[in-house]
Design an enzyme around this catalytic site. Structure first.
Site, PDB file in Angstrom:
ATOM      1  NE  ARG A 152     -28.581 -86.771 -81.486  1.00 38.84           N
ATOM      2  CZ  ARG A 152     -29.082 -86.472 -82.684  1.00 38.84           C
ATOM      3  NH1 ARG A 152     -28.400 -85.659 -83.493  1.00 38.84           N
ATOM      4  NH2 ARG A 152     -30.233 -86.984 -83.095  1.00 38.84           N
ATOM      5  CE  LYS A 176     -27.964 -90.459 -82.016  1.00 38.74           C
ATOM      6  NZ  LYS A 176     -29.064 -91.285 -81.496  1.00 38.74           N
ATOM      7  CG  HIS A 248     -29.233 -85.771 -73.789  1.00 36.52           C
ATOM      8  ND1 HIS A 248     -28.241 -85.766 -74.752  1.00 36.52           N
ATOM      9  CD2 HIS A 248     -30.287 -86.419 -74.342  1.00 36.52           C
ATOM     10  CE1 HIS A 248     -28.684 -86.389 -75.827  1.00 36.52           C
ATOM     11  NE2 HIS A 248     -29.920 -86.793 -75.615  1.00 36.52           N
ATOM     12  NE  ARG A 251     -30.969 -84.164 -78.514  1.00 30.79           N
ATOM     13  CZ  ARG A 251     -31.025 -83.936 -79.822  1.00 30.79           C
ATOM     14  NH1 ARG A 251     -30.552 -82.794 -80.304  1.00 30.79           N
ATOM     15  NH2 ARG A 251     -31.549 -84.824 -80.642  1.00 30.79           N
ATOM     16  CG  HIS A 274     -35.436 -86.400 -82.803  1.00 29.23           C
ATOM     17  ND1 HIS A 274     -36.393 -85.871 -81.964  1.00 29.23           N
ATOM     18  CD2 HIS A 274     -34.349 -86.640 -82.015  1.00 29.23           C
ATOM     19  CE1 HIS A 274     -35.908 -85.787 -80.733  1.00 29.23           C
ATOM     20  NE2 HIS A 274     -34.678 -86.250 -80.749  1.00 29.23           N
ATOM     21  CE1 TYR A 283     -37.944 -83.201 -75.124  1.00 29.29           C
ATOM     22  CE2 TYR A 283     -37.851 -84.067 -77.358  1.00 29.29           C
ATOM     23  CZ  TYR A 283     -37.242 -83.817 -76.140  1.00 29.29           C
ATOM     24  OH  TYR A 283     -35.948 -84.209 -75.931  1.00 29.29           O
TER      25      TYR A 283
END
Length: 303
Positions: A152, A176, A248, A251, A274, A283
């Site tokens: 990210r 995150k 992004h 990514r 994730h 994906y």
């Protein structure tokens, strides 16, 4: 329909939001606007004289009405959130005994399949960077790391020298909620980072507190998110890539190319950081589109 009843209820709701919840005036106005839409719908249809009469069927009709007005899914979801808050207030005030919004299903947001670069696109973007400029080596290293590790943009700007394990082929990423993960990094990205650190970064002035940050601007501060967006966009434009390219995009391309190559979805989830594998599953859908496109182009009984 007695409008005075709803006016009095909405006024009590306004005071509740301001005094008990401590919301800003803008937030309060947004909530009142949501409830106002519901009351307008009820008056037009001559439905539900009181809040107690509001049930799931009436509220489902309200959501359908919002859809017919042409409101997008995001707007419908926001309004529904306001109505849910209104019913929490009604329960607290004992105006109603049940909350009909509990089982109310909101509009499902369609999940966009993100723009993806081909391997050729990425090579053209990397080749477009002018390495005769000091920032050229930095920018090359940035793009190599974005694509090699699927970071990210916030993870890239916060990347620390002390979290680089280049001899071992890994970097430690702070994701995150301050969750850490180890991500493998390829040879091309390792070479680009080493060239930048040993030939450019070492010669730069560094502002106090930023000594451990990998990617710096000319003033010795860490890069902003906006600057990284600018770097990727400019490199794509120089390469003649007509797609909308952002950090992004690298990514998404990292993940897509792994899935296309047959990588295990759980491994891709771990590398991307994730929380849920359902986020990573986009994906697989993207991969199916790729497979379908391949079939349509090359199968003798198609096209």
């Amino acid at each position: 329909m007695e409008t005075g009843y709803w006016d009095r209820l909405i006024e009590r709701f306004r005071i509740f939001l301001l005094l008990e919840r401590g919301h800003s005036q803008n937030t309060v106005d947004a909530y009142l606007s949501d409830v106002g839409k519901l009351v307008h719908y009820l008056s037009g249809k001559d439905l539900a004289q009181t809040a107690q009469e509001l049930d799931q069927n009436v509220l489902s009709g309200f959501l359908m009405w919002l859809c017919e007005l042409g409101l997008g899914r995001a707007s419908q979801s926001r309004i529904l959130s306001g109505i849910r808050t209104f019913f929490k207030f009604l329960l607290i005030e004992e105006v109603v005994e049940n909350d009909p919004t509990e089982l109310l299903e909101g509009p499902r947001r369609s999940r966009k399949i993100p723009e993806v670069l081909t391997v050729g696109d990425i090579q053209r973007i990397l080749d477009s960077i002018d390495l005769s400029l000091p920032q050229g080596h930095r920018n090359r290293a940035i793009l190599e790391v974005l694509y090699a590790c699927g970071l990210r943009v916030s993870e890239l700007t916060g990347l620390k020298i002390s979290n680089l394990y280049l001899d071992e082929g890994y970097i430690r990423v702070i994701g995150k909620n301050n969750k850490e993960r180890l991500v493998p990094v390829g040879d091309a990205a390792i070479r680009a980072v080493r060239v930048y650190l040993e030939n450019v970064r070492v010669l730069q002035p560094v502002i106090r507190g930023e000594e451990d940050i990998v990617f710096l601007n000319r003033r010795g501060k860490r890069l902003t998110r906006v600057m990284v967006f600018h770097i990727t966009k400019e490199a794509a434009a120089l390469a003649g890539i007509e797609k909308v390219v952002s950090p992004h995009t690298f990514r998404h391309s990292f993940a897509t190319h792994l899935v296309e190559g047959g990588a295990d979805l759980k491994a891709v989830q771990d590398m991307l950081g994730h929380e849920s594998i359902t986020t990573t599953e986009i994906y697989t859908h993207l991969n199916m589109e790729y497979l379908r496109d391949t079939l349509m182009r090359f199968h003798p009984r198609h096209g």
